[in-house]
Design an enzyme around this catalytic site. Structure first.
Site, mmCIF file in Angstrom:
data_model
loop_
_atom_site.group_PDB
_atom_site.id
_atom_site.type_symbol
_atom_site.label_atom_id
_atom_site.label_comp_id
_atom_site.label_asym_id
_atom_site.label_seq_id
_atom_site.Cartn_x
_atom_site.Cartn_y
_atom_site.Cartn_z
ATOM 1 N N LYS A 273 0.259 8.280 -0.809
ATOM 2 C CA LYS A 273 -0.275 7.289 -1.770
ATOM 3 C C LYS A 273 0.059 7.017 -2.854
ATOM 4 O O LYS A 273 0.964 7.794 -3.415
ATOM 5 C CB LYS A 273 -1.748 7.609 -1.595
ATOM 6 C CG LYS A 273 -2.480 8.473 -0.922
ATOM 7 C CD LYS A 273 -3.029 7.254 -0.162
ATOM 8 C CE LYS A 273 -4.564 6.681 1.073
ATOM 9 N NZ LYS A 273 -3.479 7.513 2.230
ATOM 10 N N ASP A 274 -0.471 6.141 -3.412
ATOM 11 C CA ASP A 274 0.501 5.999 -4.671
ATOM 12 C C ASP A 274 0.190 8.138 -5.874
ATOM 13 O O ASP A 274 -0.102 8.402 -5.677
ATOM 14 C CB ASP A 274 -0.644 5.101 -5.848
ATOM 15 C CG ASP A 274 -0.990 4.029 -5.429
ATOM 16 O OD1 ASP A 274 -0.652 2.941 -4.420
ATOM 17 O OD2 ASP A 274 -2.294 3.920 -5.153
ATOM 18 N N LYS A 275 1.289 6.949 -6.543
ATOM 19 C CA LYS A 275 1.956 7.965 -7.896
ATOM 20 C C LYS A 275 1.057 7.931 -9.227
ATOM 21 O O LYS A 275 0.208 8.903 -9.263
ATOM 22 C CB LYS A 275 2.933 7.999 -8.085
ATOM 23 C CG LYS A 275 3.584 9.575 -9.084
ATOM 24 C CD LYS A 275 4.821 9.827 -9.213
ATOM 25 C CE LYS A 275 5.253 11.013 -9.990
ATOM 26 N NZ LYS A 275 6.479 10.850 -10.122
ATOM 27 N N GLU A 518 0.384 1.480 -4.733
ATOM 28 C CA GLU A 518 -0.044 0.835 -4.299
ATOM 29 C C GLU A 518 -0.175 -0.552 -3.565
ATOM 30 O O GLU A 518 -0.411 -1.133 -3.038
ATOM 31 C CB GLU A 518 -0.187 -0.211 -6.118
ATOM 32 C CG GLU A 518 -1.023 -0.027 -7.266
ATOM 33 C CD GLU A 518 1.098 0.647 -8.032
ATOM 34 O OE1 GLU A 518 1.538 -0.472 -8.338
ATOM 35 O OE2 GLU A 518 0.843 1.047 -8.940
#
Length: 731
Positions: A273-275, A518
């Site tokens: 998942k996104d940071k 994203e």
């Protein structure tokens, strides 16, 4: 009208149903590399990647864009994983469920009667280390006294930045607990370390190779991921929801693993998942008790775990439908509210071009697809140089390490300076230390997930250009002769199987990196079981296929190409990079397009369950959307929370104080940046926004299938660049 300059320069003579940047046409494919890569040409390529550099040119709608800031705060970007059944993962509880404790934690009267009591030593340790660590040590010793030695995992004590205090702790263990050994592991942040405590394998309590457990196990290797003795009524995997703020998945699991004293391979997850976001996803851990993980919540910063249950199977990459995004665009400026409303409605109705976003190509000054091109050409030394050489925009410590190696060629000295999160660089240098000059072997030392990232980045580069040409020549409203589509019904003439992007089904390009900012889920091939065919005149007549069925190939040995002139962009652009899609110049299969199977990807994508809302705000520092953690805080009775905090000694720092938590997290993350040049956007924290006049924000909620980029949906909406650098300028 407030529009980006590049938007005002869009081609005015194009058909009304789509737009392409004026610097793209069917006779021009930007040359990214030369047929022979030299150090000077690499230096010339050292520029930040731009959308036009990687084939991102077109839009679907001809509506005007507007100004909006993406990720002014990381809480403006919320991601919740969606499983195969369509269930959205949320953090709803931090508590461990009531459960029957496994054999290894049960201590009988007979066991304790035959073991020494360490009550006085533990009390002395309490004065040295505090209540929390003393309790962990007491539980650890009780577990050892139970006689179940093989199933005991090490414990990790609280972070400690005081070296002299850590030395005192080490000495205390040497004097009072001779059956235990201690060492140091990295803490949750760069300035702290944690003492790890484990059973001494050579100590008096260890029975070594003659132990009863070892004899019973026979030749079967001991699985150190979790307890060997596990209740039969429990599934072997603990599944939980991982909630994190401004951290990537690998980093968060690394912190949890260190605290538990277990290896990264103990965890399973469906996608990275996104940071720079607030995300919630499912994770599984092999043979770990929920109570152990739940106890970490009071020490974790920017990370929480909860919603525990036991399952029979661990999660594997790709086991998800996609992700649910809640994105807030702040500082919206348009000629009227109607402009924003029309654009939002159009996004939901028409969708967006399913480009691979900028994150796919890295944030460093040497884009990952250039490294991939060098690998396809067999230029091993050049590829190594591109990974190791100095580049613009990195933190001082990394820049100095790169410059030091370039000037001195001192591998050992460079490894001492190079941060551990630079996985590819460290792997290459360690291999070159053992095998000087063997650049191919050094590249193979890089974890497979990262090696394949370079390869798939170049495939994505070709795909993006082909998608832009498809939109430019044929528009976005209908299928045309020669298009590729997923088959329907029994029509299987001229078909090709939907092959995975690589032969390793466990592939995930973000496994050791953060470049998937994203992206909706892991980058596994979509609908791999579907067959693909070329659209014929009969198909055009029957109208069986729509624009939503159109796909383009990710080049490989088992894909077919469109039978119209869109196929030329793949071959012509690769040829300009001295690469053939049909034959290889070397025999290294994993770096050869003739050995990689390839896959297909939809050209157009519509957001699912799309919702939008216009909001008004005055303070840019206040979140506009509640996170899962804030919802838990609101639902927890104030009195109960206060009592628990007092009982736990947390009077001054209430865990469930949402405002306090947000402030702590923001301050904690200000010093963090992601400098992994083989992946992802560099995550510099945007400046705090002072209170001002009322402003408008646009809140978007939608679901995307795995492998789709939310930033490409935002790009269609705003008609502006999605780069982090651009959105920083809007502040």
């Amino acid at each position: 009208m407030y529009l980006l300059n590049s938007f005002s320069a869009l081609k005015p003579k194009l058909k009304p149903y789509f737009l392409c940047n004026s610097n793209f046409n069917s006779n021009y494919y930007p040359i990214t590399t030369t047929t022979t890569t030299t150090k000077s040409s690499i230096t010339q390529m050292a520029t930040k990647v731009d959308e036009s550099n990687v084939g991102i040119f077109c839009f679907i709608s001809n509506l005007p864009g507007f100004r909006g800031i993406l990720k002014q705060r990381y809480s403006d970007f919320i991601v919740n994983e969606v499983d195969k059944e369509g269930n959205v993962a949320h953090l709803t509880s931090l508590d461990a469920p009531q459960e029957e404790i496994g054999e290894e934690t049960v201590t009988t009267t007979e066991d304790t009667a035959n073991t020494k009591s360490y009550a006085s030593e533990i009390e002395s340790f309490r004065s040295l280390a505090g209540d929390s660590d003393a309790k962990h040590l007491e539980d650890f010793i009780n577990q050892i006294n139970s006689g179940v030695e093989d199933g005991i995992s090490p414990i990790v004590l609280s972070p400690d930045s005081d070296k002299s205090h850590r030395t005192a702790m080490h000495n205390f263990f040497k004097q009072n607990f001779k059956f235990l050994v201690t060492d140091v592991v990295d803490g949750p942040d760069a300035s702290s370390k944690c003492i790890r405590v484990r059973l001494n394998t050579g100590g008096q309590r260890n029975k070594g190779r003659h132990s009863k457990k070892r004899k019973e196990r026979g030749d079967k290797p001991f699985d150190s991921r979790g307890s060997e003795n596990w209740p039969e009524n429990n599934g072997k995997f603990l599944r939980f929801h991982l909630y994190k703020e401004n951290k990537d998945t690998q980093e968060a699991l690394g912190v949890i693993g260190k605290m538990l004293g277990i290896q990264p391979r103990s965890f399973g997850f469906a996608g990275t998942k996104d940071k720079r976001a607030v995300t919630t996803q499912r994770v599984t851990a092999f043979k770990q008790h929920a109570s152990r993980l739940a106890a970490l919540n009071e020490r974790l910063i920017g990370i929480k775990v909860g919603d525990f249950c036991y399952v029979k199977e661990g999660l594997l990459l790709g086991q998800l439908m996609g992700n649910r995004f809640t994105i807030t665009l702040r500082g919206v400026v348009a000629d009227s509210d109607d402009t924003v409303k029309a654009s939002a409605d159009a996004l939901g109705r028409l969708g967006f071009i399913n480009y691979f976003g900028l994150q796919r190509f890295g944030s460093g000054s040497v884009p990952t697809h250039l490294i991939g091109a060098a690998l396809f050409r067999g230029e091993w030394k050049a590829a190594v140089s591109m990974i190791l050489d100095p580049r613009e925009g990195e933190r001082t410590v990394i820049a100095k390490a790169r410059e030091y190696y370039k000037e001195s060629n001192d591998i050992e000295g460079t490894l001492k300076q190079l941060p551990r999160h630079l996985v590819a660089e460290r792997a290459i240098l360690q291999c070159l230390k053992k095998c000087p000059g063997n650049y191919l072997q050094a590249l193979k030392a890089v974890p497979r997930t990262l090696r394949m990232m370079y390869i798939h980045s170049y495939q994505s580069y070709l795909w993006n250009h082909a998608a832009s040409l498809r939109v430019q020549k044929y528009g976005t409203d209908q299928v045309v002769l020669g298009d590729l589509v997923y088959c329907k019904g029994d029509n299987t003439e001229n078909v090709s199987g939907g092959m995975p992007e690589c032969e390793d089904d466990s592939y995930n390009v973000a496994d050791d990196s953060n470049h998937l900012d994203e992206i909706s889920g892991t980058d596994l091939p979509e609908e791999r079981n579907n067959l693909v065919k070329v659209v014929t005149a009969e198909d055009m007549h029957t109208g069986n296929y729509t624009i939503d069925d159109v796909v383009l190939p990710m080049p490989g040995s088992r894909v077919i190409y469109p039978s119209n002139d869109i196929a030329n962009v793949f071959h012509d652009l690769a040829k300009k990079d001295a690469i053939s899609l049909l034959e290889s110049v070397h025999s290294v299969k994993e770096f050869s397009l003739t050995s990689i199977t390839g896959s297909y990807r939809r050209v157009f994508q519509k957001p699912l369950d799309f919702e939008w809302e216009l909001l008004s705000y005055t303070d840019g520092n206040i979140p506009l959307v509640e996170t899962d953690l804030e919802k838990i805080a609101k639902s927890k009775p104030v009195k109960k929370a206060r009592e628990e905090d007092l009982a736990n000694g947390n009077d001054k720092n209430n865990l469930f104080d949402g405002t306090k938590q947000s402030e702590i997290l923001e301050n904690d993350m200000k010093t963090e940046t992601d400098d992994n040049e083989v992946a992802g956007e560099q995550e510099d924290v945007l400046p705090r926004v002072e209170s001002q006049e009322p402003q408008m924000a646009l809140k978007l909620s939608f679901t995307l299938p795995a492998s789709c980029y939310a930033t490409m949906a935002i790009r269609e909406l705003l008609k502006t660049s999605t780069s982090v650098a651009y959105h920083k300028t809007l502040n």
